[in-house]
Design a protein around this motif. Structure first.
Motif, PDB file in Angstrom:
ATOM      1  N   ASP A  82      -9.334  -0.524  -6.949  1.00  0.00           N
ATOM      2  CA  ASP A  82      -8.288  -0.453  -5.927  1.00  0.00           C
ATOM      3  C   ASP A  82      -6.907  -0.612  -6.567  1.00  0.00           C
ATOM      4  O   ASP A  82      -6.764  -1.219  -7.618  1.00  0.00           O
ATOM      5  CB  ASP A  82      -8.471  -1.555  -4.873  1.00  0.00           C
ATOM      6  N   PHE A  83      -5.937  -0.070  -5.877  1.00  0.00           N
ATOM      7  CA  PHE A  83      -4.563  -0.069  -6.404  1.00  0.00           C
ATOM      8  C   PHE A  83      -3.571  -0.533  -5.344  1.00  0.00           C
ATOM      9  O   PHE A  83      -3.732  -0.235  -4.163  1.00  0.00           O
ATOM     10  CB  PHE A  83      -4.160   1.350  -6.823  1.00  0.00           C
ATOM     11  N   TYR A  84      -2.564  -1.236  -5.796  1.00  0.00           N
ATOM     12  CA  TYR A  84      -1.389  -1.440  -4.958  1.00  0.00           C
ATOM     13  C   TYR A  84      -0.420  -0.293  -5.252  1.00  0.00           C
ATOM     14  O   TYR A  84      -0.520   0.351  -6.296  1.00  0.00           O
ATOM     15  CB  TYR A  84      -0.644  -2.733  -5.320  1.00  0.00           C
ATOM     16  N   VAL A 108       1.907   3.008  -9.053  1.00  0.00           N
ATOM     17  CA  VAL A 108       0.760   2.227  -8.598  1.00  0.00           C
ATOM     18  C   VAL A 108       0.393   1.137  -9.598  1.00  0.00           C
ATOM     19  O   VAL A 108       0.689   1.237 -10.782  1.00  0.00           O
ATOM     20  CB  VAL A 108      -0.466   3.121  -8.321  1.00  0.00           C
ATOM     21  N   VAL A 109      -0.232   0.102  -9.091  1.00  0.00           N
ATOM     22  CA  VAL A 109      -0.604  -1.057  -9.893  1.00  0.00           C
ATOM     23  C   VAL A 109      -2.091  -1.338  -9.654  1.00  0.00           C
ATOM     24  O   VAL A 109      -2.493  -1.571  -8.509  1.00  0.00           O
ATOM     25  CB  VAL A 109       0.205  -2.300  -9.453  1.00  0.00           C
ATOM     26  N   LYS A 112       0.862  -1.172   0.000  1.00  0.00           N
ATOM     27  CA  LYS A 112       0.000   0.000   0.000  1.00  0.00           C
ATOM     28  C   LYS A 112       0.904   1.228   0.000  1.00  0.00           C
ATOM     29  O   LYS A 112       2.036   1.159   0.458  1.00  0.00           O
ATOM     30  CB  LYS A 112      -0.830  -0.030   1.273  1.00  0.00           C
ATOM     31  N   SER A 113       0.382   2.298  -0.518  1.00  0.00           N
ATOM     32  CA  SER A 113       1.149   3.526  -0.574  1.00  0.00           C
ATOM     33  C   SER A 113       1.758   3.856   0.804  1.00  0.00           C
ATOM     34  O   SER A 113       1.044   3.925   1.795  1.00  0.00           O
ATOM     35  CB  SER A 113       0.199   4.635  -1.020  1.00  0.00           C
ATOM     36  N   THR A 114       3.077   3.994   0.875  1.00  0.00           N
ATOM     37  CA  THR A 114       3.729   4.390   2.131  1.00  0.00           C
ATOM     38  C   THR A 114       4.543   5.632   1.854  1.00  0.00           C
ATOM     39  O   THR A 114       5.741   5.556   1.645  1.00  0.00           O
ATOM     40  CB  THR A 114       4.691   3.305   2.651  1.00  0.00           C
TER      41      THR A 114
END
Ligand code: ASP
Length: 599
Positions: free
Chosen positions: A190-192, A181-182, A171-173
């Protein structure tokens, strides 16, 4: 195996042995009766001779050979004729007299000659990177990089570290840059995010009790690619529990000293590494990435300069700015063209101008300076006394050139530190074999962002304030010094680290200071804060750039030289032509519609 010997191995001591080698035709020379090729594999070059009297068949076939064809040859190692030895080649005393030749594959004409001595356009090099990597220099770099990571594994294992892989899909950190993003197919919308570094994960591993973690980790940052950045870079990432700043530094210092000694034995390393606080580094060098291989340290002359009649100096001093400079030794005889050129350089770094004072070497001493010994555009406004005082404060001697900049602290430091590095280059003060490592510590915890009118973490938001500065967190965050540090070498940042916060309330307080909402805190850092409530040990660590380290070890300026498949300045991979469009079906599977910008 297609070969029993590497091309680089035969020596006088192996003369008369029968061997089979395989590799690429580096070059072919046809001397009518005899045909020579230099055969290349990863170990080096071997001269191979086709003599029709030994094998007519092999000689005939050798006439068809072209550069970069792949061949297997069998024959006898023989001593070269006297006078025909090549002292530049480890195998230069011998050659292979061929009895059999097998062509394993052909090559079309290569895009460039496989040689270290040729200039090739950078994009062409990357488009044909698989050929570029055939060059001996690039092979050497790949091997060095392997050696470095191998030593990291070995050394840290000996020191009780455990290597743990952390996920690439996270997750975005946020750590200051934009995320890559993926999109998720199974969770529409939703995105990783790809990790900017494994920061939160390694801290979680400390809560898990790993105590000593490391990873050669890939980090992704979607930044506008300034000078020498890559969208993905590799870090030696490490984290330790129950440690103070000195403990982390000691591990890294031992490791890096060992790496340098074993990979570049003729380099000189500063040992122990120099240590200086951020404040000292800024004061002496105008930067937190000081190149310690040469002097030319800075002096602040605001007060003295303000007593002169020079309006620029008076204005800067009264508006709270600073006037600083350094001495370029022996440059007092610089002509107009040289000083103009330096002024241009200073302007390109953002200065309004550059004040120089050239002192003629015929002056017996600074005290005995006379008007005739001095050249300066501000000469009219600076009395002889003021000049003597400035020269004394700056530690100049006759024959020197004083370079002075006035303005805001930040501007003055930026300009002077760039100029200092530039002068060192021009004066050839840098010993290319020296690796001057330094620890810069005691950084402020926050930077004030003028545009956003708010505090930003100077490094990242997980670094702990110094215990004695806790009180300023409420009263004046700009005063808080953090337990955070950088490792620098030869003017480049090699890595940064800190002792982390391991307390939920303190961490929350920092999030608040930099303006995160409760919702953002919970969304991005909820997992870490929760973990902190289950007995988090005190911990700290570092992230160290592997690409930069390798570049410095092999003496390259650009990190792309030490990355097997790097991207260009505009984040493009010319070999695969990435980034690229994807199939409509892929977009549909991902529930994504592309809306391109108008132009
Ligand atoms: N995660 C940090 C970075 O990438 C390094 C660290 O503090 O360990 O800069």
């Amino acid at each position: 195996m297609y070969k029993d010997t590497n091309c680089g191995d035969p020596r006088e001591s192996t003369v008369n042995s029968q061997i089979t080698v395989a590799g690429w035709v580096n070059r072919r020379r046809d001397h009518g009766n005899l045909i020579f090729i230099d055969l290349r594999d990863r170990s080096g070059l071997l001269q191979v001779v086709f003599n029709p009297e030994i094998s007519e068949k092999a000689h005939d076939l050798a006439q068809t050979l072209r550069s970069e064809w792949v061949v297997q040859v069998t024959g006898k190692v023989v001593a070269r004729l006297q006078g025909a030895e090549n002292p530049d080649l480890p195998t230069g005393a011998v050659e292979l007299s061929v009895t059999d030749l097998v062509i394993l594959n052909q090559s079309i004409t290569p895009p460039f000659e496989i040689s270290d001595d040729i200039e090739v356009d950078p994009t062409t090099r990357l488009k044909y990177r698989f050929m570029d990597l055939r060059r001996p220099r690039m092979q050497e770099i790949l091997k060095l990089r392997h050696k470095v990571t191998h030593m990291m594994w070995n050394h840290l294992t000996e020191e009780g570290f455990t290597q743990v892989e952390t996920p690439i899909l996270i997750k975005s950190t946020p750590e200051g840059a934009r995320d890559y993003v993926v999109p998720s197919r199974v969770h529409p919308g939703d995105f990783y995010a790809l990790p900017q570094s494994p920061q939160q994960l390694k801290q979680l591993l400390m809560v898990s009790g790993v105590e000593r973690y490391f990873q050669i980790a890939r980090c992704f940052r979607d930044e506008d690619l300034r000078a020498d950045r890559q969208p993905e870079h590799t870090q030696l990432d490490l984290e330790m529990s129950f440690v103070h700043q000195d403990d982390v530094m000691a591990v890294v210092e031992d490791l890096y000293t060992r790496i340098v000694k074993e990979t570049v034995p003729d380099a000189t390393v500063s040992s122990p590494f120099v240590r200086l606080t951020y404040a000292e580094s800024m004061d002496r060098f105008g930067t937190d990435k000081p190149d310690m291989r040469f002097g030319m340290e800075m002096t602040t002359i605001t007060e003295t300069a303000a007593t002169s009649d020079a309006r620029v100096f008076q204005a800067v001093a009264s508006s709270g700015g600073s006037i600083r400079g350094f001495v370029a030794p022996g440059c007092g005889n610089y002509g107009r063209r040289q000083t103009d050129n330096l002024t241009e350089f200073a302007k390109s770094s953002g200065a309004q101008g550059l004040v120089f004072i050239a002192l003629d070497e015929s002056a017996p001493s600074i005290d005995q300076l006379e008007e005739a010994h001095i050249k300066s555009p501000l000469k009219k406004f600076l009395s002889l006394d003021v000049i003597k005082q400035i020269a004394t404060e700056m530690g100049a001697t006759p024959g020197d050139l004083l370079l002075i900049v006035a303005g805001t602290d930040k501007l003055v430091n930026t300009v002077l530190s760039n100029l200092r590095n530039e002068m060192a280059k021009r004066l050839e003060m840098v010993d290319p074999k020296e690796l001057a490592f330094a620890w810069v510590y005691d950084f402020p915890l926050f930077d004030w962002d003028e545009d956003l009118q708010k505090y930003e973490p100077a490094h990242h938001v997980f670094s702990a304030p110094k215990a004695e500065h806790m009180e300023y967190l409420d009263s004046d965050p700009s005063k808080v010094i953090g337990t955070l540090w950088d490792l620098v070498c030869n003017g480049s940042e090699m890595g940064s680290g800190s002792i982390r916060i391991h307390d939920k309330d303190l961490q929350t307080k920092l999030f608040n200071i930099i303006g995160y909402t409760e919702e953002q805190i919970d969304d991005r850092f909820g997992q870490l804060l929760t973990a902190f409530t289950y007995g988090a040990p005190p911990h700290g660590g570092m992230g160290l750039g592997l690409d930069r380290l390798c570049a410095i070890l092999v003496g390259e300026e650009a990190i792309r030289e030490v990355i097997a498949f790097p991207k260009t300045q505009s984040a493009v991979d010319p070999l695969f032509e990435a980034p690229s469009k994807i199939e409509d079906q892929q977009l549909e599977d991902l529930h994504i519609r592309v809306v391109l910008p108008k132009n």
